[in-house]
Design a protein around this motif. Structure first.
Motif, PDB file in Angstrom:
ATOM      1  N   LEU A   1       1.125  -1.476  -0.511  1.00  0.00           N
ATOM      2  CA  LEU A   1      -0.283  -0.309  -0.004  1.00  0.00           C
ATOM      3  C   LEU A   1       0.749   1.503  -0.258  1.00  0.00           C
ATOM      4  CD1 LEU A   1      -2.885  -1.349   1.934  1.00  0.00           C
ATOM      5  CD2 LEU A   1      -2.907  -0.454   0.184  1.00  0.00           C
ATOM      6  N   ASP A   2       1.972   1.104   1.091  1.00  0.00           N
ATOM      7  CA  ASP A   2       3.180   2.195   0.621  1.00  0.00           C
ATOM      8  C   ASP A   2       3.711   2.920  -0.366  1.00  0.00           C
ATOM      9  OD1 ASP A   2       2.436   3.063   3.666  1.00  0.00           O
ATOM     10  OD2 ASP A   2       4.886   1.608   3.874  1.00  0.00           O
ATOM     11  N   ALA A   3       3.684   2.064  -1.334  1.00  0.00           N
ATOM     12  CA  ALA A   3       4.238   1.909  -3.076  1.00  0.00           C
ATOM     13  C   ALA A   3       3.182   2.472  -4.037  1.00  0.00           C
ATOM     14  CB  ALA A   3       4.502   0.888  -3.382  1.00  0.00           C
ATOM     15  N   VAL A   4       1.606   1.695  -3.523  1.00  0.00           N
ATOM     16  CA  VAL A   4       0.818   2.284  -4.541  1.00  0.00           C
ATOM     17  C   VAL A   4       0.459   3.725  -4.255  1.00  0.00           C
ATOM     18  CG1 VAL A   4      -1.773   1.795  -4.730  1.00  0.00           C
ATOM     19  CG2 VAL A   4       0.364  -0.091  -4.549  1.00  0.00           C
ATOM     20  N   ARG A   5       0.814   3.905  -2.485  1.00  0.00           N
ATOM     21  CA  ARG A   5       0.187   5.895  -2.308  1.00  0.00           C
ATOM     22  C   ARG A   5       1.175   6.433  -2.838  1.00  0.00           C
ATOM     23  NH1 ARG A   5      -3.547   8.290   1.479  1.00  0.00           N
ATOM     24  NH2 ARG A   5      -3.091  10.075   0.891  1.00  0.00           N
ATOM     25  N   GLU A   6       2.059   5.523  -2.915  1.00  0.00           N
ATOM     26  CA  GLU A   6       3.445   7.386  -3.643  1.00  0.00           C
ATOM     27  C   GLU A   6       2.972   7.049  -5.128  1.00  0.00           C
ATOM     28  OE1 GLU A   6       8.178   8.012  -3.539  1.00  0.00           O
ATOM     29  OE2 GLU A   6       7.248   5.790  -2.179  1.00  0.00           O
ATOM     30  N   LEU A   7       2.615   6.319  -5.942  1.00  0.00           N
ATOM     31  CA  LEU A   7       2.732   5.920  -6.934  1.00  0.00           C
ATOM     32  C   LEU A   7       1.025   6.666  -6.829  1.00  0.00           C
ATOM     33  CD1 LEU A   7       3.481   2.387  -8.229  1.00  0.00           C
ATOM     34  CD2 LEU A   7       4.463   4.563  -8.929  1.00  0.00           C
ATOM     35  N   ILE A   8       0.087   6.956  -6.370  1.00  0.00           N
ATOM     36  CA  ILE A   8      -0.876   7.499  -6.411  1.00  0.00           C
ATOM     37  C   ILE A   8      -0.761   9.375  -6.782  1.00  0.00           C
ATOM     38  CG2 ILE A   8      -3.397   8.187  -5.943  1.00  0.00           C
ATOM     39  CD1 ILE A   8      -3.026   5.087  -5.437  1.00  0.00           C
ATOM     40  N   ASP A   9      -0.415  10.028  -5.462  1.00  0.00           N
ATOM     41  CA  ASP A   9      -0.029  11.139  -5.186  1.00  0.00           C
ATOM     42  C   ASP A   9       0.816  11.434  -4.265  1.00  0.00           C
ATOM     43  OD1 ASP A   9      -0.499  10.083  -2.502  1.00  0.00           O
ATOM     44  OD2 ASP A   9      -2.439  11.121  -2.035  1.00  0.00           O
ATOM     45  N   GLY A  10       2.030  10.285  -4.339  1.00  0.00           N
ATOM     46  CA  GLY A  10       3.359  11.062  -4.178  1.00  0.00           C
ATOM     47  C   GLY A  10       3.474  10.739  -2.792  1.00  0.00           C
ATOM     48  N   ARG A  11       2.487  10.240  -1.904  1.00  0.00           N
ATOM     49  CA  ARG A  11       2.331  10.838  -0.309  1.00  0.00           C
ATOM     50  C   ARG A  11       3.244   9.491   0.396  1.00  0.00           C
ATOM     51  NH1 ARG A  11      -1.131   8.726   3.628  1.00  0.00           N
ATOM     52  NH2 ARG A  11      -0.619   9.884   6.056  1.00  0.00           N
ATOM     53  N   ARG A  12       4.123   9.473   1.383  1.00  0.00           N
ATOM     54  CA  ARG A  12       5.028   8.687   1.687  1.00  0.00           C
ATOM     55  C   ARG A  12       4.365   8.372   3.342  1.00  0.00           C
ATOM     56  NH1 ARG A  12      10.878   9.570  -0.009  1.00  0.00           N
ATOM     57  NH2 ARG A  12       9.914  11.610   0.193  1.00  0.00           N
ATOM     58  N   TRP A  13       4.551   7.070   3.674  1.00  0.00           N
ATOM     59  CA  TRP A  13       3.973   7.279   5.046  1.00  0.00           C
ATOM     60  C   TRP A  13       5.208   7.313   6.118  1.00  0.00           C
ATOM     61  CZ3 TRP A  13       0.579   6.132   7.865  1.00  0.00           C
ATOM     62  CH2 TRP A  13       0.634   5.416   9.588  1.00  0.00           C
ATOM     63  N   LEU A  14       6.477   7.507   5.651  1.00  0.00           N
ATOM     64  CA  LEU A  14       7.531   7.530   6.961  1.00  0.00           C
ATOM     65  C   LEU A  14       7.560   8.935   6.749  1.00  0.00           C
ATOM     66  CD1 LEU A  14       9.477   4.411   7.033  1.00  0.00           C
ATOM     67  CD2 LEU A  14       7.901   4.868   8.469  1.00  0.00           C
ATOM     68  N   VAL A  15       7.154   9.977   5.839  1.00  0.00           N
ATOM     69  CA  VAL A  15       7.637  11.175   4.767  1.00  0.00           C
ATOM     70  C   VAL A  15       6.685  12.245   5.812  1.00  0.00           C
ATOM     71  CG1 VAL A  15       8.902  12.615   3.738  1.00  0.00           C
ATOM     72  CG2 VAL A  15       9.205  10.732   3.860  1.00  0.00           C
ATOM     73  N   ASN A  16       5.158  11.656   5.390  1.00  0.00           N
ATOM     74  CA  ASN A  16       4.700  12.580   5.306  1.00  0.00           C
ATOM     75  C   ASN A  16       3.388  12.466   6.694  1.00  0.00           C
ATOM     76  OD1 ASN A  16       4.610  11.897   2.261  1.00  0.00           O
ATOM     77  ND2 ASN A  16       4.811  14.117   2.696  1.00  0.00           N
ATOM     78  N   THR A  17       3.380  11.380   7.190  1.00  0.00           N
ATOM     79  CA  THR A  17       2.173  11.561   8.539  1.00  0.00           C
ATOM     80  C   THR A  17       2.603  12.179   9.499  1.00  0.00           C
ATOM     81  OG1 THR A  17       3.442   9.836   9.152  1.00  0.00           O
ATOM     82  CG2 THR A  17       2.429   8.705   8.500  1.00  0.00           C
TER      83      THR A  17
END
Length: 168
Positions: free
Chosen positions: A152-168
């Motif tokens: 899900l992390d990888a897919v989320r980054e592909l969708i809108d650039g959001r990264r779990w460890l950086v943007n939370t």
């Protein structure tokens, strides 16, 4: 359960909850279209992944395998479509379903002994790989949930650039 087993199961459950929160946090803020859009060639969507975690992970491993719930066992054959979410099903229902199934799993965990034999095994043809206790199931589910959280992390980054460890 003994105090040691209680402490062990409490620690494992805490690890599982961190991964569950990671799954939900990764998809938080995505709209219906983004949640339903397949990004990878395999065709699953974020919503499909959450539904898979609900039905084929939380429900299967805890309510069927650990607790032996006959109603859940009867549903196991219909879980092949867990990755596909019907368009009429609101995304919020899938996300709430995951939270609800996790709470039911937690109740099974609380009522079980770490070393108790599993009540039901879904893969009789695959005896070389078999889990034997709640402890085994918890470790398996933590691993599977963490793996899918990474997907899900990888897919989320592909969708809108959001990264779990950086943007939370």
């Amino acid at each position: 359960m003994t105090a040691v087993a209680d402490a062990e199961i409490t620690a494992l459950l805490r690890c599982l909850q961190v991964q569950r929160d990671h799954v939900l946090g990764t998809v938080e803020g995505l709209g219906e279209e983004a949640l339903r859009r397949p990004v990878l060639p395999s065709g699953w969507s974020c919503l499909g992944m959450v539904q898979h975690l609900t039905l084929s992970v939380e429900r299967l491993w805890f309510r069927a395998v650990v607790a032996g719930d006959p109603e859940v066992i009867d549903l196991v054959g219909s879980q092949d479509s867990a990755w596909q979410v019907a368009s009429a099903v609101p995304a919020a229902d899938v996300l709430d379903g995951y939270r609800y199934e996790a709470s039911l799993a937690d109740a099974v965990i609380a009522a079980s002994s770490a070393d108790a034999d599993l009540v039901w095994w879904p893969f009789p043809e695959s005896e070389e790989w078999r889990l034997h206790s709640l402890r085994d199931v918890l470790l398996h589910v933590i691993t599977e949930t963490a793996c899918h959280a990474g997907h899900l992390d990888a897919v989320r980054e592909l969708i809108d650039g959001r990264r779990w460890l950086v943007n939370t």
